[in-house]
Design a protein around this motif. Sequence first.
Motif, PDB file in Angstrom:
ATOM      1  N   GLU A  17       0.800  -1.227   0.000  1.00 25.85           N
ATOM      2  CA  GLU A  17       0.000   0.000   0.000  1.00 25.85           C
ATOM      3  C   GLU A  17       0.832   1.276   0.000  1.00 25.85           C
ATOM      4  O   GLU A  17       0.375   2.308  -0.487  1.00 25.85           O
ATOM      5  N   LEU A  18       2.030   1.231   0.542  1.00 25.90           N
ATOM      6  CA  LEU A  18       2.848   2.435   0.638  1.00 25.90           C
ATOM      7  C   LEU A  18       4.059   2.401  -0.293  1.00 25.90           C
ATOM      8  O   LEU A  18       4.369   3.397  -0.942  1.00 25.90           O
ATOM      9  N   ALA A  19       4.748   1.266  -0.330  1.00 19.95           N
ATOM     10  CA  ALA A  19       5.974   1.171  -1.128  1.00 19.95           C
ATOM     11  C   ALA A  19       5.738   0.604  -2.523  1.00 19.95           C
ATOM     12  O   ALA A  19       6.685   0.440  -3.297  1.00 19.95           O
ATOM     13  N   ASP A  20       4.501   0.274  -2.851  1.00 19.72           N
ATOM     14  CA  ASP A  20       4.109  -0.096  -4.217  1.00 19.72           C
ATOM     15  C   ASP A  20       4.979  -1.196  -4.817  1.00 19.72           C
ATOM     16  O   ASP A  20       5.513  -1.061  -5.922  1.00 19.72           O
ATOM     17  N   PHE A 106      15.298  -4.811  -3.786  1.00 16.55           N
ATOM     18  CA  PHE A 106      15.901  -4.407  -2.529  1.00 16.55           C
ATOM     19  C   PHE A 106      14.835  -4.239  -1.450  1.00 16.55           C
ATOM     20  O   PHE A 106      15.102  -4.450  -0.259  1.00 16.55           O
ATOM     21  N   LEU A 107      13.632  -3.862  -1.847  1.00 14.55           N
ATOM     22  CA  LEU A 107      12.535  -3.693  -0.893  1.00 14.55           C
ATOM     23  C   LEU A 107      12.254  -4.982  -0.132  1.00 14.55           C
ATOM     24  O   LEU A 107      11.973  -4.952   1.073  1.00 14.55           O
ATOM     25  N   ILE A 108      12.325  -6.111  -0.806  1.00 12.98           N
ATOM     26  CA  ILE A 108      12.107  -7.396  -0.129  1.00 12.98           C
ATOM     27  C   ILE A 108      13.245  -7.662   0.850  1.00 12.98           C
ATOM     28  O   ILE A 108      13.020  -8.121   1.977  1.00 12.98           O
ATOM     29  N   SER A 360      11.386   4.007   5.790  1.00 15.61           N
ATOM     30  CA  SER A 360      12.462   3.128   5.333  1.00 15.61           C
ATOM     31  C   SER A 360      12.062   2.346   4.089  1.00 15.61           C
ATOM     32  O   SER A 360      12.852   2.192   3.152  1.00 15.61           O
ATOM     33  N   PHE A 361      10.844   1.853   4.070  1.00 20.52           N
ATOM     34  CA  PHE A 361      10.382   1.096   2.911  1.00 20.52           C
ATOM     35  C   PHE A 361      10.233   1.995   1.685  1.00 20.52           C
ATOM     36  O   PHE A 361      10.489   1.563   0.556  1.00 20.52           O
ATOM     37  N   MET A 362       9.826   3.247   1.892  1.00 22.02           N
ATOM     38  CA  MET A 362       9.749   4.175   0.767  1.00 22.02           C
ATOM     39  C   MET A 362      11.136   4.467   0.201  1.00 22.02           C
ATOM     40  O   MET A 362      11.303   4.634  -1.008  1.00 22.02           O
ATOM     41  N   SER A 363      12.132   4.508   1.066  1.00 24.94           N
ATOM     42  CA  SER A 363      13.504   4.691   0.601  1.00 24.94           C
ATOM     43  C   SER A 363      13.942   3.491  -0.230  1.00 24.94           C
ATOM     44  O   SER A 363      14.607   3.643  -1.265  1.00 24.94           O
ATOM     45  N   SER A 364      13.583   2.296   0.222  1.00 22.95           N
ATOM     46  CA  SER A 364      13.920   1.085  -0.529  1.00 22.95           C
ATOM     47  C   SER A 364      13.203   1.068  -1.877  1.00 22.95           C
ATOM     48  O   SER A 364      13.763   0.634  -2.886  1.00 22.95           O
ATOM     49  N   HIS A 365      11.961   1.542  -1.892  1.00 23.29           N
ATOM     50  CA  HIS A 365      11.222   1.663  -3.153  1.00 23.29           C
ATOM     51  C   HIS A 365      11.961   2.602  -4.102  1.00 23.29           C
ATOM     52  O   HIS A 365      12.145   2.291  -5.297  1.00 23.29           O
ATOM     53  N   ALA A 366      12.422   3.745  -3.584  1.00 20.51           N
ATOM     54  CA  ALA A 366      13.151   4.696  -4.425  1.00 20.51           C
ATOM     55  C   ALA A 366      14.449   4.076  -4.943  1.00 20.51           C
ATOM     56  O   ALA A 366      14.853   4.312  -6.089  1.00 20.51           O
ATOM     57  N   HIS A 367      15.098   3.277  -4.110  1.00 23.45           N
ATOM     58  CA  HIS A 367      16.321   2.582  -4.527  1.00 23.45           C
ATOM     59  C   HIS A 367      16.023   1.657  -5.706  1.00 23.45           C
ATOM     60  O   HIS A 367      16.747   1.658  -6.717  1.00 23.45           O
ATOM     61  N   ASP A 368      14.967   0.862  -5.595  1.00 18.78           N
ATOM     62  CA  ASP A 368      14.635  -0.088  -6.659  1.00 18.78           C
ATOM     63  C   ASP A 368      14.278   0.618  -7.961  1.00 18.78           C
ATOM     64  O   ASP A 368      14.729   0.220  -9.038  1.00 18.78           O
TER      65      ASP A 368
END
Length: 594
Positions: A17-20, A106-108, A360-368
Amino acid sequence: MSNYVAPTKELQFVMKELADIESIAKFPGFEEATPDMIEAILEEAGKLATHVLDPINLSGDQQGAKLVDGKVQAADGFKEAYQQFAESGWTSVNMPEQYGGQGLPFLIQSAATELWNASNASFALCPLLTAGAVESLIAHGSDELNAIYLEHMVSGNWTGTMNLTEPQAGSDLAAVRTQATPEGDHYKIKGQKIYITWGDHEMSENIVHLVLARLPDAPEGVKGISLFLVPKFMVNADGSLGERNDAYAISLEHKMGIHASPTCVMSFGDNDGAIGYLIGEENNGLACMFTMMNHARLEVGMQGVGISDRAYQHAVSYAKERTQGHAHGHEGRVAIINHPDVRRMLMQMRSLTEAARAISFMSSHAHDVSHNSPDAEERAYYSRRLGLLTPVSKAWCTEVGMEVTSLGVQVHGGMGYMQETGAEQYMRDARIFPIYEGTNGIQANDLVGRKLLRDKGVAVNELIAELTEFTEQASGHENSEIATIATMFTDSLHAFEDATLYLLETGSKDPNIAAAAAFNYMMCMGVMTGGWLMTKSAVAAQAEIDGGNTDAFYTSKVTTARFYAEQMLPRVLAHKTAVLNGEESTMTMAVDAF
């Protein structure tokens, strides 16, 4: 003491829902990242965290790592746990398939990282450093070097370290004195490094040290630093391990927390000189190391999240069991969770942890997205977003870790101060997170100096524009509670805009203004961004409720978001006020008056 329970349902909710995660799974190479696979990965990770890592957390803290006859001995159970960890593939989740990795987002990996840090922060540091070393080698290592080392590191058969700090050079890397002398196809490294996490151990067959050092003719300052790979054991031509390299742990630090993680003083070249191999170009080592540092900063943010969730679970368990006093509406003595002030602390712990996890998860989303999107403009956009969020993820989430673990001790009362309950260990372990991988003051200066002023507000204004569009939609929500939460968030967004505009107008005129305000600006952005994501989670949860889902998980999400909006978001205004009041009261007092 409570047993750790992996919050897999919460992780899946935030990822979706947040990190898509569903949009990331559409990128080439990520097609296997289906909801079923993610659920299976998190379930298995949760089992390892609960049944293998958590049981040796307290004993590891009490026993600690030891240096015996020149070798570091891990606490009991750690070597066996690491072997199971590596054999199960947890070191390779997001690593490239060409080096034996699983090639997942990376999110996983970040979701699994939370579980490792929640269940055993000391243990989690070992694979954390290895993953950062792998990223640096992938980005900067030669084909020849990577062919020898990466597959072993990705498998977890060999681990990695980061060697920056020296006795006279903490965050000021310009003062690094370790020397590297060219000798044929390699270099001889000589010098001493301190605070080297998992600098020595026998859990893996080899250790790959990444070491900052200077060439004899290197220019002064950070422009004269190079990066070298220094193996614990040399590697023969056939890939087998050879002689011991001249790199040794000569002592272990006695620390406040993370006792089971050996923090080593490493000596390179006391005898013949440690053999090392150049990574990247000569005198460009800092850029190579920052690839590892930025990865580590995202991971340290997850440390703050993990330790917060563990402290929260521990406190809830105790609050439900501990009987003390009377409460309005109840007969007889009650469990302390019925007292309003205990509820306040637990809700504060819960809401801050959820907000930190979301950031933190949004940062990982941006990384991916920044690394894998087929669209160049999208990659560039999320590269700016990643740069903006990285210091906030590291600094704000670790500040949350300190606050939440402290509250965890407080919920326990006097028993929380005793070692027997285990609550104080989380607070001690969490204290290092705001310090290493760049102190939180350094992160704040990076946010304001580089990501705001040097960028002229581009990335920040992109974020504000996205959040403004969100508030316009959420504030008109047909559910009055959601609309109220969104309105409170809108107020905090306006306060953050005011702080941003002030620094953009004044920060470049007087460096002291930007530096003195940086920490409060970072905290302002962290609380505000957390408010956005908590509001977004409430919208998603309410959609489930409106669709007929009666699971209490979703009503709890809305309640937690409301608490955050009412009790945490007012901090944005306080931090904004501190930013706007400038630097005078901070910088006026004479040094001798302190």
